[in-house]
Design a protein around this motif. Structure first.
Motif, PDB file in Angstrom:
ATOM      1  N   LEU A  73     -10.140  23.393 -35.452  1.00  0.00           N
ATOM      2  CA  LEU A  73     -10.659  23.045 -36.718  1.00  0.00           C
ATOM      3  C   LEU A  73      -9.573  22.831 -37.811  1.00  0.00           C
ATOM      4  O   LEU A  73      -8.683  23.641 -37.978  1.00  0.00           O
ATOM      5  N   LYS A  74      -9.935  21.630 -38.790  1.00  0.00           N
ATOM      6  CA  LYS A  74      -8.790  21.484 -39.921  1.00  0.00           C
ATOM      7  C   LYS A  74      -9.454  22.301 -41.112  1.00  0.00           C
ATOM      8  O   LYS A  74     -10.572  22.438 -41.355  1.00  0.00           O
ATOM      9  N   LEU A  75      -8.287  22.775 -41.981  1.00  0.00           N
ATOM     10  CA  LEU A  75      -8.739  23.373 -42.870  1.00  0.00           C
ATOM     11  C   LEU A  75      -8.083  22.788 -44.276  1.00  0.00           C
ATOM     12  O   LEU A  75      -7.105  22.238 -44.455  1.00  0.00           O
ATOM     13  N   TRP A  76      -8.901  22.880 -45.483  1.00  0.00           N
ATOM     14  CA  TRP A  76      -8.400  22.613 -46.832  1.00  0.00           C
ATOM     15  C   TRP A  76      -8.662  23.753 -47.956  1.00  0.00           C
ATOM     16  O   TRP A  76      -9.915  24.051 -48.029  1.00  0.00           O
ATOM     17  N   GLY A  77      -7.746  24.342 -48.165  1.00  0.00           N
ATOM     18  CA  GLY A  77      -8.047  25.541 -49.529  1.00  0.00           C
ATOM     19  C   GLY A  77      -7.605  24.906 -50.670  1.00  0.00           C
ATOM     20  O   GLY A  77      -6.444  24.295 -51.121  1.00  0.00           O
ATOM     21  N   THR A  78      -8.663  24.804 -51.767  1.00  0.00           N
ATOM     22  CA  THR A  78      -8.501  24.406 -53.258  1.00  0.00           C
ATOM     23  C   THR A  78      -8.080  25.790 -53.962  1.00  0.00           C
ATOM     24  O   THR A  78      -9.010  26.606 -53.640  1.00  0.00           O
ATOM     25  N   CYS A  79      -7.121  25.889 -54.689  1.00  0.00           N
ATOM     26  CA  CYS A  79      -6.952  26.967 -55.600  1.00  0.00           C
ATOM     27  C   CYS A  79      -7.203  28.304 -54.995  1.00  0.00           C
ATOM     28  O   CYS A  79      -6.127  28.706 -54.226  1.00  0.00           O
ATOM     29  N   ALA A  80      -8.155  29.028 -55.162  1.00  0.00           N
ATOM     30  CA  ALA A  80      -8.251  30.317 -54.364  1.00  0.00           C
ATOM     31  C   ALA A  80      -8.084  30.220 -52.963  1.00  0.00           C
ATOM     32  O   ALA A  80      -7.738  30.914 -52.065  1.00  0.00           O
ATOM     33  N   GLY A  81      -8.987  29.072 -52.378  1.00  0.00           N
ATOM     34  CA  GLY A  81      -8.833  28.687 -50.974  1.00  0.00           C
ATOM     35  C   GLY A  81      -7.191  28.649 -50.384  1.00  0.00           C
ATOM     36  O   GLY A  81      -7.032  29.197 -49.366  1.00  0.00           O
ATOM     37  N   ALA A  82      -6.487  28.140 -51.245  1.00  0.00           N
ATOM     38  CA  ALA A  82      -4.975  27.895 -50.789  1.00  0.00           C
ATOM     39  C   ALA A  82      -4.445  29.277 -50.708  1.00  0.00           C
ATOM     40  O   ALA A  82      -3.705  29.452 -49.946  1.00  0.00           O
ATOM     41  N   ILE A  83      -4.881  30.225 -51.647  1.00  0.00           N
ATOM     42  CA  ILE A  83      -4.230  31.411 -51.428  1.00  0.00           C
ATOM     43  C   ILE A  83      -4.772  32.226 -50.230  1.00  0.00           C
ATOM     44  O   ILE A  83      -3.792  33.000 -49.725  1.00  0.00           O
ATOM     45  N   LEU A  84      -5.911  32.116 -50.074  1.00  0.00           N
ATOM     46  CA  LEU A  84      -6.596  32.739 -48.735  1.00  0.00           C
ATOM     47  C   LEU A  84      -5.812  32.235 -47.445  1.00  0.00           C
ATOM     48  O   LEU A  84      -5.473  32.831 -46.486  1.00  0.00           O
ATOM     49  N   LEU A  85      -5.357  30.695 -47.517  1.00  0.00           N
ATOM     50  CA  LEU A  85      -4.712  30.459 -46.386  1.00  0.00           C
ATOM     51  C   LEU A  85      -3.070  30.694 -46.407  1.00  0.00           C
ATOM     52  O   LEU A  85      -2.442  30.374 -45.244  1.00  0.00           O
ATOM     53  N   ALA A  86      -2.706  31.077 -47.306  1.00  0.00           N
ATOM     54  CA  ALA A  86      -1.217  31.311 -47.321  1.00  0.00           C
ATOM     55  C   ALA A  86      -0.687  32.476 -46.563  1.00  0.00           C
ATOM     56  O   ALA A  86      -1.457  33.567 -46.529  1.00  0.00           O
ATOM     57  N   LYS A  87       0.474  32.269 -45.949  1.00  0.00           N
ATOM     58  CA  LYS A  87       0.917  33.570 -45.209  1.00  0.00           C
ATOM     59  C   LYS A  87       1.457  34.467 -46.114  1.00  0.00           C
ATOM     60  O   LYS A  87       1.708  35.759 -45.809  1.00  0.00           O
ATOM     61  N   ARG A  88       2.178  34.102 -47.471  1.00  0.00           N
ATOM     62  CA  ARG A  88       2.698  34.887 -48.146  1.00  0.00           C
ATOM     63  C   ARG A  88       2.203  34.904 -49.762  1.00  0.00           C
ATOM     64  O   ARG A  88       2.171  33.673 -49.960  1.00  0.00           O
ATOM     65  N   VAL A  89       1.906  35.926 -50.010  1.00  0.00           N
ATOM     66  CA  VAL A  89       1.147  35.987 -51.703  1.00  0.00           C
ATOM     67  C   VAL A  89       2.343  36.742 -52.424  1.00  0.00           C
ATOM     68  O   VAL A  89       2.170  38.039 -52.246  1.00  0.00           O
ATOM     69  N   VAL A  90       2.520  36.264 -53.453  1.00  0.00           N
ATOM     70  CA  VAL A  90       3.743  37.184 -54.296  1.00  0.00           C
ATOM     71  C   VAL A  90       3.058  38.183 -54.789  1.00  0.00           C
ATOM     72  O   VAL A  90       3.761  39.315 -54.697  1.00  0.00           O
ATOM     73  N   ASP A  91       1.854  38.306 -55.366  1.00  0.00           N
ATOM     74  CA  ASP A  91       1.352  39.280 -56.103  1.00  0.00           C
ATOM     75  C   ASP A  91       0.065  39.782 -55.386  1.00  0.00           C
ATOM     76  O   ASP A  91      -0.819  40.359 -56.221  1.00  0.00           O
ATOM     77  N   GLY A  92      -0.136  39.939 -54.203  1.00  0.00           N
ATOM     78  CA  GLY A  92      -1.115  40.548 -53.359  1.00  0.00           C
ATOM     79  C   GLY A  92      -1.132  40.257 -52.036  1.00  0.00           C
ATOM     80  O   GLY A  92       0.112  40.008 -51.424  1.00  0.00           O
ATOM     81  N   ASP A  93      -2.256  40.777 -51.482  1.00  0.00           N
ATOM     82  CA  ASP A  93      -2.122  40.556 -49.851  1.00  0.00           C
ATOM     83  C   ASP A  93      -2.814  39.247 -49.354  1.00  0.00           C
ATOM     84  O   ASP A  93      -3.666  38.715 -49.979  1.00  0.00           O
ATOM     85  N   PRO A  94      -2.056  38.825 -48.040  1.00  0.00           N
ATOM     86  CA  PRO A  94      -2.695  37.662 -47.554  1.00  0.00           C
ATOM     87  C   PRO A  94      -4.199  37.716 -47.033  1.00  0.00           C
ATOM     88  O   PRO A  94      -4.308  39.027 -46.719  1.00  0.00           O
ATOM     89  N   GLY A  95      -4.786  36.583 -47.172  1.00  0.00           N
ATOM     90  CA  GLY A  95      -5.888  36.742 -46.393  1.00  0.00           C
ATOM     91  C   GLY A  95      -6.014  36.199 -44.883  1.00  0.00           C
ATOM     92  O   GLY A  95      -5.654  36.822 -44.111  1.00  0.00           O
TER      93      GLY A  95
END
Length: 212
Positions: A73-95
């Motif tokens: 399955l291909k994925l596209w994250g926009t804004c908050a969706g990009a945050i959820l897909l990221a392996k590293r979140v500077v100011d929070g926990d990854p999703g």
């Protein structure tokens, strides 16, 4: 025929569905794991990333999405969706933590710091593309295998690897179909020509309501 789903738990769902419909792409709201069946791609829309992360877990969609992703399955994250897909979140926990990028939440400040701009994204479209940033994150670093599609000043606004697209902005809130067309192509789905000239935010109200 395989279509593209839009995670329909919170955020800009209907606008993404409408953009896909304008391109002639089968568009499906996704609220439970079974809704992922037969999809070639999934859009995780903007909204509030902490809320979306909790809802994904509550509806047992986090594991289902990761499993389908591993199956192709291909994925596209926009804004908050990009945050959820990221392996590293500077100011929070990854999703979901599925693409090797580092991202900073609310990097521009409050809602009042939201803005519109235009940029050239040669890999996506020949003409300049309008961009809408709303309480947007900044993609601050790319890991191996992740390609920049758009860099602005000191951050990346759009990036991808072979299976995932991430954008810090909201393509669904502009007339442009360029990024939706690009993602459909990434999913192996053909699109039709569609007029962008007369579209404005709110036109999606002409379409059928989101299924309950």
């Amino acid at each position: 025929m395989a279509g593209i789903g839009v995670l329909a738990l919170q955020g800009g769902v209907v606008e993404h569905l409408e953009h896909l419909q304008r391109l002639g792409v089968g568009a499906t709201p996704v609220k439970k794991a079974a809704d992922l069946d037969g999809l070639a791609g999934l859009i995780i829309p903007g909204g509030e990333s902490t809320c979306l992360r909790r809802l994904l877990h509550l509806y047992e969609l986090d594991e289902a999405i990761a499993e389908r992703f591993r199956a192709g399955l291909k994925l596209w994250g926009t804004c908050a969706g990009a945050i959820l897909l990221a392996k590293r979140v500077v100011d929070g926990d990854p999703g979901l933590a599925l693409i090797d990028i580092e991202i900073a939440r609310n990097a521009f400040g409050s809602q009042l710091a939201s803005f519109n701009t235009v940029a050239d994204v040669p890999a996506v479209a020949a003409a300049p593309i309008p961009l809408t940033f709303i309480r947007a994150p900044k993609i601050t670093a790319l890991g191996p295998g992740v390609r920049s599609l758009l860099r602005i000043d000191d951050y990346y606004a759009a990036a991808e690897d072979d299976a995932i697209l991430v954008t810090a902005f909201h393509p669904e809130l502009t007339p442009s179909l360029a990024f939706h067309r690009y993602f459909a192509t990434k999913c192996g789905i053909a699109t039709v020509e569609a007029d962008e000239v007369d579209w404005r935010p709110g036109d999606w109200t002409r379409y059928a309501p989101l299924p309950r």
